[in-house]
Write a protein that holds these residues in place. Sequence first.
Motif, PDB file in Angstrom:
ATOM      1  N   ALA A 141       0.762  -1.291  -0.025  1.00 57.18           N
ATOM      2  CA  ALA A 141       0.017   0.072   0.033  1.00 57.18           C
ATOM      3  C   ALA A 141       0.899   1.173   0.133  1.00 57.18           C
ATOM      4  O   ALA A 141       0.614   2.155  -0.583  1.00 57.18           O
ATOM      5  N   ASP A 142       1.849   1.303   0.821  1.00 59.04           N
ATOM      6  CA  ASP A 142       2.743   2.381   0.933  1.00 59.04           C
ATOM      7  C   ASP A 142       3.338   2.713  -0.326  1.00 59.04           C
ATOM      8  O   ASP A 142       3.455   4.080  -0.884  1.00 59.04           O
ATOM      9  N   PHE A 143       3.816   1.522  -1.101  1.00 54.90           N
ATOM     10  CA  PHE A 143       4.671   1.794  -2.304  1.00 54.90           C
ATOM     11  C   PHE A 143       3.373   2.347  -3.380  1.00 54.90           C
ATOM     12  O   PHE A 143       4.144   2.820  -4.462  1.00 54.90           O
ATOM     13  N   SER A 144       2.292   2.005  -3.409  1.00 55.32           N
ATOM     14  CA  SER A 144       1.554   2.108  -4.359  1.00 55.32           C
ATOM     15  C   SER A 144       0.420   3.352  -4.239  1.00 55.32           C
ATOM     16  O   SER A 144      -0.445   3.762  -4.662  1.00 55.32           O
ATOM     17  N   THR A 145       0.874   3.992  -2.900  1.00 54.06           N
ATOM     18  CA  THR A 145       0.030   5.401  -2.584  1.00 54.06           C
ATOM     19  C   THR A 145       0.444   6.480  -3.697  1.00 54.06           C
ATOM     20  O   THR A 145       1.733   6.777  -3.718  1.00 54.06           O
TER      21      THR A 145
END
Length: 247
Positions: A141-145
């Motif tokens: 999620a963090d990488f894809s935010t």
Amino acid sequence: MKVVVIGGTGLIGSKLVAELGEHGHEAVPAAPSTGVNTMTGEGLAEVLDGAAVVVDVSNSPSFADDAVMEFFRTATTNLLAHSAKAGVAHYVALSVVGTERLSESGYFRAKIAQEKLIRESGLPYSIVHATQFFEFVKAIADFSTVDGKVRLSSALIQPMVSDDVAAAVARVAVGEPLNGIREIAGPEQFRLDELVRVGLAAKGDPREVVADEQALYYGVRLGARTLLPGTDAELGEITFDEWLARQ
């Protein structure tokens, strides 16, 4: 038997050391913190002395394209050379389901290079391909935010808990060399965006997860089944809901 676990202090490695120990094996964790450095070769001859099996579950400290390729090439070359010299009878490495389909990513190109070195080494070997771990849902999620929203493909994924990964790798490590690949995966399939949406909600994370078929997964545009194992994969037992309930 003596089993040396490279990366034995990390998430999978520490669980693997415990799993092997519970079954009566001498499991030795090897990492920079224990005086073993696969990049320089420091401590390898000493820790591998008398080892029957080496299991490499280590990972690169940097995922930058050049750095990760340098890590896996150098570390694997050193490990294979020292393992051959020590008379290791089984070389095991943990890799990723779908690696050969993810070559747009520098990280997965490095894993492909690692696997090629192992296959061509002449040592009896087993490569375990695991699907994504439950523990890394937040990292995905963090990488894809982007601008506060999590943008992810709705490609299928069959993730698993790290405990089941360690147990499966342990079974391979104490068995006969496969001289090939074993795939392992979780018991359920999800859409990638759905998995992350459920995982974030369970942790009270308010970020919106948006299904976006153009969104890249660590630099790779996914097809519907890119991340799935084959039909003969060995499946873990712990479901995502069970894992979330334990957190």
